[in-house]
Design a protein around this motif. Structure first.
Motif, short mmCIF file in Angstrom:
data_model
loop_
_atom_site.label_atom_id
_atom_site.label_comp_id
_atom_site.label_asym_id
_atom_site.label_seq_id
_atom_site.Cartn_x
_atom_site.Cartn_y
_atom_site.Cartn_z
N ASP A 53 2.44 7.92 -3.00
CA ASP A 53 1.04 7.82 -3.42
C ASP A 53 0.73 8.93 -4.42
O ASP A 53 0.83 10.12 -4.11
CB ASP A 53 0.12 7.96 -2.21
N ILE A 54 0.31 8.53 -5.63
CA ILE A 54 -0.08 9.51 -6.64
C ILE A 54 -1.55 9.29 -7.06
O ILE A 54 -2.01 9.84 -8.08
CB ILE A 54 0.84 9.43 -7.89
N GLY A 55 -2.25 8.51 -6.27
CA GLY A 55 -3.66 8.22 -6.61
C GLY A 55 -4.63 9.22 -5.99
O GLY A 55 -5.82 9.22 -6.33
N GLY A 90 0.82 -1.21 0.00
CA GLY A 90 0.00 0.00 0.00
C GLY A 90 0.86 1.26 0.00
O GLY A 90 2.09 1.23 0.10
N TYR A 91 0.13 2.43 -0.05
CA TYR A 91 0.77 3.74 -0.15
C TYR A 91 0.15 4.63 0.91
O TYR A 91 -1.08 4.72 1.05
CB TYR A 91 0.56 4.32 -1.54
N ASP A 92 1.02 5.35 1.62
CA ASP A 92 0.58 6.22 2.70
C ASP A 92 0.38 7.63 2.12
O ASP A 92 1.36 8.32 1.79
CB ASP A 92 1.61 6.24 3.81
N MET A 150 21.11 1.67 -4.07
CA MET A 150 20.29 2.49 -4.94
C MET A 150 18.99 2.87 -4.23
O MET A 150 18.61 2.25 -3.23
CB MET A 150 19.97 1.74 -6.24
N VAL A 151 18.31 3.87 -4.77
CA VAL A 151 17.00 4.28 -4.26
C VAL A 151 15.97 3.89 -5.30
O VAL A 151 16.09 4.22 -6.49
CB VAL A 151 16.97 5.79 -3.98
N LEU A 152 14.96 3.15 -4.85
CA LEU A 152 13.87 2.73 -5.74
C LEU A 152 12.60 3.51 -5.36
O LEU A 152 12.11 3.38 -4.23
CB LEU A 152 13.61 1.23 -5.62
N LEU A 153 12.10 4.33 -6.32
CA LEU A 153 10.87 5.09 -6.11
C LEU A 153 9.72 4.34 -6.78
O LEU A 153 9.78 4.03 -7.98
CB LEU A 153 11.00 6.50 -6.70
N ASP A 154 8.71 4.05 -5.98
CA ASP A 154 7.52 3.33 -6.46
C ASP A 154 6.32 4.27 -6.40
O ASP A 154 5.77 4.52 -5.32
CB ASP A 154 7.30 2.09 -5.60
N PHE A 155 5.94 4.84 -7.58
CA PHE A 155 4.79 5.73 -7.66
C PHE A 155 3.56 4.90 -8.01
O PHE A 155 3.52 4.24 -9.07
CB PHE A 155 5.01 6.81 -8.72
N GLY A 156 2.54 4.94 -7.13
CA GLY A 156 1.35 4.13 -7.37
C GLY A 156 0.16 4.62 -6.56
O GLY A 156 0.19 5.69 -5.95
N ALA A 157 -0.88 3.82 -6.52
CA ALA A 157 -2.11 4.16 -5.81
C ALA A 157 -2.67 2.90 -5.17
O ALA A 157 -2.44 1.78 -5.65
CB ALA A 157 -3.13 4.79 -6.75
#
Length: 254
Positions: A192-194, A129-131, A153-160
């Protein structure tokens, strides 16, 4: 008429022949003696003492031979002992290899073992989930600082939270093998981009500036210096399976 001859006349010749027969052995002995004298040479010793003298000389010659044998036998231990003595002398004169090596290796103190750096502890992997209430910028800044410290490395996970593909990706992230790769090689930040967060939408455009319609999740790998290495909005998402995501993570971890 013929007269008979006396018997005494017949026996005159045998009388004169008897002394001659007795003299013949003496003459033969004289000849033999003369032959021996000629063969051995004249001697000043009497004839009777020659044999004992020869026996005495031979008896003296035997001890001398035995003495020479004894002397050679006594001399032989010395000769046989000389190689061992020279070997011991050469062994004592040559330095002991172990001491020479230990002396050359040490420089005044015992050698210290090389220090081995311990592997860093695995990074924390966020849950599914995304906060929407989290400050994504602060989280990204903290992840970059940690990446500079440990080289991950830095992993960015953009989701909803309502995105089906994002939920599928979360299930793979929760698997032990994938979680092990993430903890060893990445600092994961979920954004969180939702919702209606303009700040998070600005972060998406910052790290994935190509624009257009985004297909979630958008996975962006950033180096410790802040440089984007890959962006799935441009390259397309990997297969959202353990094999596909693990291959993607291993590829960009180095």
């Amino acid at each position: 008429m013929l007269r008979p001859v006396r018997a005494d006349r017949r026996t005159t010749s045998p009388r004169s022949a008897a002394p001659l027969g007795r003299r013949l052995p003496l003459v033969a002995a004289a000849v033999v003696a003369a032959g021996l004298t000629a063969a051995c040479g004249p001697s000043s010793e009497p004839a009777g003492s020659a044999a004992p003298a020869t026996a005495a000389q031979s008896s003296q010659a035997v001890p001398s031979a035995s003495q020479s044998a004894t002397a050679s036998a006594e001399a032989s231990p010395t000769a046989s002992a000389s190689p061992s003595a020279s070997a011991s002398a050469s062994a004592s004169s040559s330095p002991t290899p172990s001491r020479a090596q230990s002396g050359s290796g040490s420089t005044g103190g015992s050698a210290k073992p090389a220090r081995t750096s311990a592997a860093p502890a695995p990074a924390k992997v966020p849950g599914p989930g995304y906060d929407s209430s989290a400050d994504a910028q602060k989280q990204i800044d903290a992840a970059l600082r940690a990446a500079k410290a440990d080289g991950r490395m830095v992993l960015l996970d953009f989701g909803a939270n309502w995105c089906g593909n994002c939920k599928a990706a979360d299930k793979v992230f929760a698997q032990s093998q994938t979680a092990g790769i993430l903890g060893a090689s990445y600092h994961l930040v979920k954004v969180d981009i939702g919702g209606n967060s303009s700040a998070n939408s600005a972060l998406l455009r910052k790290y994935s500036p190509s624009g257009g319609t985004y297909t979630m999740p958008v996975l962006v790998v950033v180096s410790p210096s802040g440089t984007v290495r890959t962006d799935t909005h441009v390259t397309g998402n990997p297969s959202l399976t353990a094999e596909g995501i693990n291959s993607f993570l291993r590829k960009w971890a180095a």
